[in-house]
Design a protein around this motif. Structure first.
Motif, PDB file in Angstrom:
ATOM      1  N   UNK A  14     -23.770  53.476 -11.158  1.00  0.00           N
ATOM      2  CA  UNK A  14     -22.666  52.852 -10.428  1.00  0.00           C
ATOM      3  C   UNK A  14     -22.940  52.860  -8.919  1.00  0.00           C
ATOM      4  N   UNK A  15     -23.636  53.878  -8.438  1.00  0.00           N
ATOM      5  CA  UNK A  15     -23.930  53.947  -7.008  1.00  0.00           C
ATOM      6  C   UNK A  15     -24.722  52.721  -6.545  1.00  0.00           C
ATOM      7  N   UNK A  16     -25.682  52.264  -7.366  1.00  0.00           N
ATOM      8  CA  UNK A  16     -26.430  51.051  -7.007  1.00  0.00           C
ATOM      9  C   UNK A  16     -25.513  49.832  -6.962  1.00  0.00           C
ATOM     10  N   UNK A  17     -24.626  49.743  -7.926  1.00  0.00           N
ATOM     11  CA  UNK A  17     -23.695  48.612  -7.956  1.00  0.00           C
ATOM     12  C   UNK A  17     -22.834  48.600  -6.695  1.00  0.00           C
ATOM     13  N   UNK A  18     -22.394  49.780  -6.271  1.00  0.00           N
ATOM     14  CA  UNK A  18     -21.565  49.863  -5.066  1.00  0.00           C
ATOM     15  C   UNK A  18     -22.388  49.511  -3.824  1.00  0.00           C
ATOM     16  N   UNK A  19     -23.601  50.052  -3.754  1.00  0.00           N
ATOM     17  CA  UNK A  19     -24.450  49.800  -2.581  1.00  0.00           C
ATOM     18  C   UNK A  19     -24.755  48.318  -2.408  1.00  0.00           C
ATOM     19  N   UNK A  20     -25.041  47.636  -3.505  1.00  0.00           N
ATOM     20  CA  UNK A  20     -25.430  46.218  -3.407  1.00  0.00           C
ATOM     21  C   UNK A  20     -24.250  45.272  -3.601  1.00  0.00           C
ATOM     22  N   UNK A  21     -23.068  45.810  -3.844  1.00  0.00           N
ATOM     23  CA  UNK A  21     -21.834  45.033  -3.966  1.00  0.00           C
ATOM     24  C   UNK A  21     -21.975  43.873  -4.959  1.00  0.00           C
TER      25      UNK A  21
ATOM     26  N   UNK B  23     -19.779  41.811 -17.188  1.00  0.00           N
ATOM     27  CA  UNK B  23     -18.388  41.440 -17.037  1.00  0.00           C
ATOM     28  C   UNK B  23     -18.116  41.050 -15.588  1.00  0.00           C
ATOM     29  N   UNK B  24     -17.390  39.962 -15.412  1.00  0.00           N
ATOM     30  CA  UNK B  24     -16.885  39.598 -14.095  1.00  0.00           C
ATOM     31  C   UNK B  24     -15.466  40.155 -13.980  1.00  0.00           C
ATOM     32  N   UNK B  25     -14.900  40.064 -12.813  1.00  0.00           N
ATOM     33  CA  UNK B  25     -13.531  40.540 -12.627  1.00  0.00           C
ATOM     34  C   UNK B  25     -12.560  39.732 -13.491  1.00  0.00           C
ATOM     35  N   UNK B  26     -12.828  38.441 -13.669  1.00  0.00           N
ATOM     36  CA  UNK B  26     -11.963  37.621 -14.530  1.00  0.00           C
ATOM     37  C   UNK B  26     -12.051  38.049 -15.988  1.00  0.00           C
ATOM     38  N   UNK B  27     -13.257  38.395 -16.447  1.00  0.00           N
ATOM     39  CA  UNK B  27     -13.418  38.906 -17.817  1.00  0.00           C
ATOM     40  C   UNK B  27     -12.580  40.163 -18.007  1.00  0.00           C
ATOM     41  N   UNK B  28     -12.637  41.038 -17.026  1.00  0.00           N
ATOM     42  CA  UNK B  28     -11.917  42.310 -17.123  1.00  0.00           C
ATOM     43  C   UNK B  28     -10.405  42.109 -17.114  1.00  0.00           C
ATOM     44  N   UNK B  29      -9.929  41.187 -16.320  1.00  0.00           N
ATOM     45  CA  UNK B  29      -8.485  40.896 -16.294  1.00  0.00           C
ATOM     46  C   UNK B  29      -8.028  40.297 -17.632  1.00  0.00           C
ATOM     47  N   UNK B  30      -8.872  39.478 -18.250  1.00  0.00           N
ATOM     48  CA  UNK B  30      -8.537  38.900 -19.558  1.00  0.00           C
ATOM     49  C   UNK B  30      -8.447  39.997 -20.625  1.00  0.00           C
ATOM     50  N   UNK B  31      -9.362  40.945 -20.580  1.00  0.00           N
ATOM     51  CA  UNK B  31      -9.328  42.073 -21.523  1.00  0.00           C
ATOM     52  C   UNK B  31      -8.054  42.879 -21.313  1.00  0.00           C
TER      53      UNK B  31
ATOM     54  N   UNK C  73     -15.957  47.282  -5.882  1.00  0.00           N
ATOM     55  CA  UNK C  73     -14.858  48.240  -5.951  1.00  0.00           C
ATOM     56  C   UNK C  73     -13.658  47.652  -6.685  1.00  0.00           C
ATOM     57  N   UNK C  74     -13.395  46.366  -6.483  1.00  0.00           N
ATOM     58  CA  UNK C  74     -12.312  45.692  -7.214  1.00  0.00           C
ATOM     59  C   UNK C  74     -12.642  45.657  -8.709  1.00  0.00           C
ATOM     60  N   UNK C  75     -13.898  45.412  -9.034  1.00  0.00           N
ATOM     61  CA  UNK C  75     -14.312  45.398 -10.445  1.00  0.00           C
ATOM     62  C   UNK C  75     -14.133  46.783 -11.058  1.00  0.00           C
TER      63      UNK C  75
ATOM     64  N   UNK D 253     -11.236  50.742 -14.597  1.00  0.00           N
ATOM     65  CA  UNK D 253     -10.342  51.893 -14.698  1.00  0.00           C
ATOM     66  C   UNK D 253      -9.012  51.542 -15.350  1.00  0.00           C
ATOM     67  N   UNK D 254      -8.464  50.396 -14.984  1.00  0.00           N
ATOM     68  CA  UNK D 254      -7.198  49.957 -15.588  1.00  0.00           C
ATOM     69  C   UNK D 254      -7.362  49.742 -17.091  1.00  0.00           C
ATOM     70  N   UNK D 255      -8.498  49.158 -17.478  1.00  0.00           N
ATOM     71  CA  UNK D 255      -8.748  48.934 -18.912  1.00  0.00           C
ATOM     72  C   UNK D 255      -8.788  50.264 -19.650  1.00  0.00           C
ATOM     73  N   UNK D 256      -9.464  51.246 -19.079  1.00  0.00           N
ATOM     74  CA  UNK D 256      -9.559  52.562 -19.703  1.00  0.00           C
ATOM     75  C   UNK D 256      -8.168  53.177 -19.877  1.00  0.00           C
ATOM     76  N   UNK D 257      -7.339  53.074 -18.842  1.00  0.00           N
ATOM     77  CA  UNK D 257      -5.981  53.611 -18.926  1.00  0.00           C
ATOM     78  C   UNK D 257      -5.156  52.882 -19.975  1.00  0.00           C
ATOM     79  N   UNK D 258      -5.313  51.567 -20.058  1.00  0.00           N
ATOM     80  CA  UNK D 258      -4.545  50.776 -21.028  1.00  0.00           C
ATOM     81  C   UNK D 258      -4.984  51.071 -22.460  1.00  0.00           C
TER      82      UNK D 258
END
Length: 172
Positions: free
Chosen positions: A98-105, A141-149, A5-7, A12-17
């Motif tokens: 995305x549902x699978x990604x959420x289910x398996x975290x 992408x990891x969360x760190x990759x996304x924050x760098x973008x 969910x954090x990812x 979403x933030x990247x899309x908005x930016x």
């Protein structure tokens, strides 16, 4: 909050930016044309692709800058052009189930770059040794990759705002 969910929040933030970047490009065009951000200019250019907006910006910068920070302005446009494929990946890529990604975290998120590209392999003598169409590719992408973008987009947006304000003051 689950990791995935954090990812997803970061995606979403990247899309908005990226959306903000496109709106700033449109505002930049408008300011270069008339010195202010006008509805007329938005009506004319709002449906142009990002590529078309960037090409128009390059032309307007050459026409209107009178040497005033022209090199820096063109460098910003070049950086945005180089970042465009990443933008297209986030906006048009296939994010899968995305549902699978959420289910398996999951700790990463994957997107499939669906754009098929033609590639050529050359030997040292510049002879074509292999050619063909590259298939879709999966990018993680990891969360760190996304924050760098996000940081990269924030810098581009800041540069655009700086150029808009500078031109707003010189093109009146």
């Amino acid at each position: 909050m689950k990791k995935i969910e954090a990812i997803l929040q970061e995606v979403g933030k990247i899309t908005l930016k990226f959306s903000r970047l496109e709106h700033l490009a449109l505002e930049y065009i408008s300011v270069l044309i008339s010195g202010v951000d006008t509805v007329d200019n938005h009506m004319i250019f709002q449906n142009d692709s990002l590529d078309k907006k960037l090409e128009n910006l390059k032309k307007l910068i050459h026409l209107k800058s009178n040497g005033h920070r022209e090199e820096q302005q063109l460098e910003t446009i070049s950086k945005i052009k180089n970042f465009k494929n990443k933008r297209n990946l986030f906006i048009h890529g296939d994010w899968g189930n995305i549902e699978n990604a959420i289910e398996y975290d999951f700790e990463t998120i994957s997107v499939i770059d669906t754009k098929t590209r033609y590639n050529q392999q050359l030997d040292n003598a510049k002879n074509i040794t292999e050619k063909g169409w590259s298939p879709q590719r999966k990018i993680n992408f990891t969360i760190l990759d996304l924050k760098e973008i996000q940081n990269d987009i924030d810098l581009l947006n800041s540069e655009l705002i700086d150029h808009i304000n500078s031109n707003r003051n010189t093109n009146k």
